[in-house]
Design a protein around this motif. Structure first.
Motif, PDB file in Angstrom:
ATOM      1  N   VAL A 367      44.612  38.477  44.201  1.00 19.73           N
ATOM      2  CA  VAL A 367      44.663  38.974  42.832  1.00 19.73           C
ATOM      3  C   VAL A 367      43.944  40.204  42.902  1.00 19.73           C
ATOM      4  O   VAL A 367      42.693  40.214  43.694  1.00 19.73           O
ATOM      5  N   GLU A 368      44.406  41.263  42.469  1.00 21.83           N
ATOM      6  CA  GLU A 368      43.729  42.549  42.875  1.00 21.83           C
ATOM      7  C   GLU A 368      43.024  43.404  41.840  1.00 21.83           C
ATOM      8  O   GLU A 368      43.918  43.368  40.713  1.00 21.83           O
ATOM      9  N   GLU A 369      41.922  44.086  41.958  1.00 18.04           N
ATOM     10  CA  GLU A 369      41.382  45.075  41.104  1.00 18.04           C
ATOM     11  C   GLU A 369      40.590  46.062  41.893  1.00 18.04           C
ATOM     12  O   GLU A 369      39.224  45.938  41.931  1.00 18.04           O
ATOM     13  N   ALA A 370      40.921  46.683  42.883  1.00 19.50           N
ATOM     14  CA  ALA A 370      40.040  47.689  43.758  1.00 19.50           C
ATOM     15  C   ALA A 370      40.840  48.876  43.945  1.00 19.50           C
ATOM     16  O   ALA A 370      41.676  49.130  44.600  1.00 19.50           O
ATOM     17  N   PRO A 371      40.739  49.833  42.845  1.00 17.20           N
ATOM     18  CA  PRO A 371      41.462  50.900  42.916  1.00 17.20           C
ATOM     19  C   PRO A 371      41.423  51.805  44.094  1.00 17.20           C
ATOM     20  O   PRO A 371      42.593  52.304  44.322  1.00 17.20           O
ATOM     21  N   THR A 372      40.340  51.911  44.667  1.00 15.97           N
ATOM     22  CA  THR A 372      40.162  52.812  45.654  1.00 15.97           C
ATOM     23  C   THR A 372      41.095  52.218  46.918  1.00 15.97           C
ATOM     24  O   THR A 372      41.450  53.017  48.015  1.00 15.97           O
ATOM     25  N   ALA A 373      41.283  50.875  46.946  1.00 18.20           N
ATOM     26  CA  ALA A 373      41.916  50.268  48.245  1.00 18.20           C
ATOM     27  C   ALA A 373      43.356  49.868  47.843  1.00 18.20           C
ATOM     28  O   ALA A 373      43.999  49.373  48.706  1.00 18.20           O
ATOM     29  N   ARG A 374      43.993  50.183  46.848  1.00 22.60           N
ATOM     30  CA  ARG A 374      45.309  49.935  46.371  1.00 22.60           C
ATOM     31  C   ARG A 374      46.249  50.332  47.564  1.00 22.60           C
ATOM     32  O   ARG A 374      47.035  49.751  48.004  1.00 22.60           O
ATOM     33  N   LYS A 414      45.457  28.618  47.671  1.00 23.78           N
ATOM     34  CA  LYS A 414      44.102  29.540  47.591  1.00 23.78           C
ATOM     35  C   LYS A 414      44.258  30.944  46.991  1.00 23.78           C
ATOM     36  O   LYS A 414      45.397  31.604  47.152  1.00 23.78           O
ATOM     37  N   VAL A 415      43.343  31.423  46.094  1.00 22.08           N
ATOM     38  CA  VAL A 415      43.304  32.551  45.494  1.00 22.08           C
ATOM     39  C   VAL A 415      42.442  33.489  46.300  1.00 22.08           C
ATOM     40  O   VAL A 415      41.185  33.001  46.435  1.00 22.08           O
ATOM     41  N   ILE A 416      42.876  34.741  46.495  1.00 19.79           N
ATOM     42  CA  ILE A 416      41.809  35.685  47.181  1.00 19.79           C
ATOM     43  C   ILE A 416      41.797  36.880  46.094  1.00 19.79           C
ATOM     44  O   ILE A 416      42.581  37.509  45.859  1.00 19.79           O
ATOM     45  N   ALA A 417      40.749  36.904  45.685  1.00 20.98           N
ATOM     46  CA  ALA A 417      40.491  38.000  44.593  1.00 20.98           C
ATOM     47  C   ALA A 417      39.942  39.169  45.368  1.00 20.98           C
ATOM     48  O   ALA A 417      38.717  39.238  45.758  1.00 20.98           O
ATOM     49  N   ILE A 418      40.715  40.223  45.280  1.00 23.70           N
ATOM     50  CA  ILE A 418      39.953  41.538  46.152  1.00 23.70           C
ATOM     51  C   ILE A 418      39.635  42.530  44.958  1.00 23.70           C
ATOM     52  O   ILE A 418      40.576  43.196  44.221  1.00 23.70           O
ATOM     53  N   LEU A 419      38.443  42.945  44.942  1.00 22.33           N
ATOM     54  CA  LEU A 419      37.859  43.399  43.737  1.00 22.33           C
ATOM     55  C   LEU A 419      36.879  44.595  44.293  1.00 22.33           C
ATOM     56  O   LEU A 419      36.053  44.618  45.302  1.00 22.33           O
ATOM     57  N   GLY A 420      36.822  45.627  43.661  1.00 22.63           N
ATOM     58  CA  GLY A 420      35.850  46.782  43.892  1.00 22.63           C
ATOM     59  C   GLY A 420      34.559  46.387  43.027  1.00 22.63           C
ATOM     60  O   GLY A 420      34.545  45.693  42.238  1.00 22.63           O
ATOM     61  N   ASP A 421      33.391  46.951  43.774  1.00 19.27           N
ATOM     62  CA  ASP A 421      32.340  46.640  43.194  1.00 19.27           C
ATOM     63  C   ASP A 421      32.141  47.036  41.697  1.00 19.27           C
ATOM     64  O   ASP A 421      31.630  46.309  41.037  1.00 19.27           O
TER      65      ASP A 421
END
Length: 517
Positions: A367-374, A414-421
């Protein structure tokens, strides 16, 4: 005759509701009496809406949300907008003051409740009579589940729940619409006549339970290279499949450049196209035929005009792809596969994402919300499974942290949430819900101490400085531990693998504050 509450509970049971997401307020309390399923509490209504959205998308069932009147509904609107763009079936109920005092402008009353959440809901109502509440709820579920799916809103006065009413009729509905056979035949003709056709897939296909398998079947039969549509908010195609060509950017010139080799394009479950900045020139390469297949009429009505050879077909996209696989002759794939990169070992997003890819548990969900890392994510972290990726279609921040909790509730992996600060801070109090629900989620915060997506994007407008983007000083490990979630901070490459392995081994929530350059 039964109470409005009991009749409403019967509606919820008919549509498979098994929990209520909410943040309780005074005008909602009578609804909660004798609640027949668990209550999932969020410390802010944006958290509540994000959890419900993630749960509905991952479970394939409608979610039920209960909010307070104007203020509580207002807090939810950012993620309600995201649910609308995600096409997520959510039924939102909101407490309203008692009918008898509404003419007196009461404390916590909503003056125009059905207007407030528009235009981000498909249907919105405050029933004229208490007796009509269960029927309004039944219609709300039907509307939410009708393609294209989306959230709906029902305002319910606090004194309605104890009134008597009749049970509404609750028919079983079959809401999928097959595409026009003549339209499918026309698409088949376009692809068969082309020398080098391509398939472009968006979120609308991934939202269909059969979409993933239908896309694979068609691509392999017809030898089609497959692109992910700009800003696709779900997994579209196995990203380690040799026929996966890559990700289209949300820039018109980049789309034209990527699609230049093709003479026919089939866009499925997506607009043509989603853009992030103003562009010029054709919307796709001149001379290429284009067909759009979607169950969302907006995708077809917004089809750019003025280009010869373009047309749209309305209907269930997975069913359409299955029909095309039967109609088209076999063809060998001769295109180019998407290539992953191998970044150097340094504390940058690309390397961190590469290590997440290497160490993630089998069948882990991202689950992702890290705009600079997309971009680095596309290059290092391939999504390989159906139901393996979720993000927000709206671009609004604060969705994916609570959505990861909802996804974890809906399935066992397992869910891995990749999030920007910056993204994480919008709904950081969602970690308390993760603690309460024992969500099997690893929250990986890519902490670059800035709204880096905004500073990076500033060049589009000729700016070399953007105010208000410094986020230095945030300590996510302490924020997590203060809400009951175990956490670690990571600042060196030598610490990274051990920290990821620790987080992925947890059976409940954990957080990593990963300090990246």
């Amino acid at each position: 005759m039964v109470t409005v509450r009991d009749a409403s509970f019967a509606v919820f049971a008919h549509y498979g509701v098994d929990r209520l997401f909410g943040n309780p307020g005074s005008t909602e309390l009578p609804m909660l009496k004798g609640l027949p399923f668990p209550y999932v509490m969020g410390l802010n209504e944006a958290v509540v809406m994000g959890m419900a959205d993630g749960y509905a998308r991952a479970s394939g069932k409608p979610a039920l949300v209960n909010l307070h009147s104007s203020a509580g509904t207002g807090h939810s609107l950012g993620n309600l907008f995201t649910a609308y763009r995600n096409n997520t079936p959510i039924v939102v109920t909101a407490g309203q003051q008692a009918r008898s005092i509404l003419p007196h402008d009461p404390f916590l009353g909503a003056e125009r409740p059905s207007e407030f959440p528009r235009p981000f809901v498909k249907y919105s109502i405050e029933p004229a009579r208490a007796e009509d509440v269960p029927l309004a709820l039944a219609r709300a579920f039907a509307v939410a589940l009708t393609p294209p799916m989306g959230p709906v809103f029902v305002s319910i006065p606090v004194d309605d729940w104890e009134r008597e009413c009749a049970l509404p009729l609750l028919p079983d509905l079959s809401l999928a619409t097959l595409p026009d056979p003549a339209g499918v035949q026309r698409i088949a003709g376009m692809l068969a006549d082309a020398k080098n056709p391509a398939l472009i897939i968006g979120t609308g296909l991934a939202n269909n339970p059969d979409g993933w398998d239908a896309a694979i079947a068609l691509a392999e039969k017809a030898g089609l290279p497959v692109w992910a549509a700009p800003y696709a908010a779900r997994e579209t195609f196995p990203e380690d499949h040799p026929q996966f060509a890559g990700f289209l950017a949300a820039w018109r010139d980049k789309i034209n450049s990527a699609l230049a080799p093709y003479d026919a394009l089939l866009v499925v479950g997506a607009p043509v196209f989603t853009y992030h900045v103003e562009g010029h020139g054709p919307h796709w390469p001149e001379g290429a035929a284009l067909a759009a297949l979607s169950e969302d009429p907006a995708h077809l009505s917004n089809l750019p005009g003025g280009t010869a050879g373009s047309f749209g077909v309305l209907g269930n996209p997975a069913a359409g792809l299955r029909q095309l696989a039967d109609l088209l002759p076999a063809r060998a794939f001769t295109g180019t596969s998407h290539q992953l990169i191998d970044p150097a070992p340094e504390m940058k997003a690309a390397y961190v994402l590469k290590r997440i890819a290497a160490l993630r548990p089998e069948n882990a969900v991202i689950v992702e919300e890290a705009p600079t890392a997309r971009g680095p994510e596309h290059d290092t972290l391939p999504i390989r499974r159906k139901g393996g990726f979720y993000t927000c279609a709206s671009g609004g921040l604060g969705y994916s942290l609570p959505a990861a909790i909802g996804v974890a509730m809906a399935q066992d992996d397992k869910v891995i949430a990749i999030l920007g600060d910056g993204s994480a801070m919008y709904t950081i109090q969602g970690l308390f819900s993760a603690f309460q629900e024992r969500a099997n989620a690893s929250f990986c915060i890519l902490n670059n101490s800035a709204y880096a997506a905004l500073t990076g994007f500033s060049g589009e407008f000729g700016m070399n400085h953007v105010p208000g983007c410094d986020l230095g000083g945030l300590d996510f490990a302490k924020l997590a531990e203060g809400q009951g979630v175990p956490a670690r901070s990571v600042s060196r490459v030598e610490e990274l693998d051990d920290a990821l392995a620790w987080s992925f081994a947890q059976t409940g929530p954990s957080l990593l504050d990963i300090r990246i350059a």
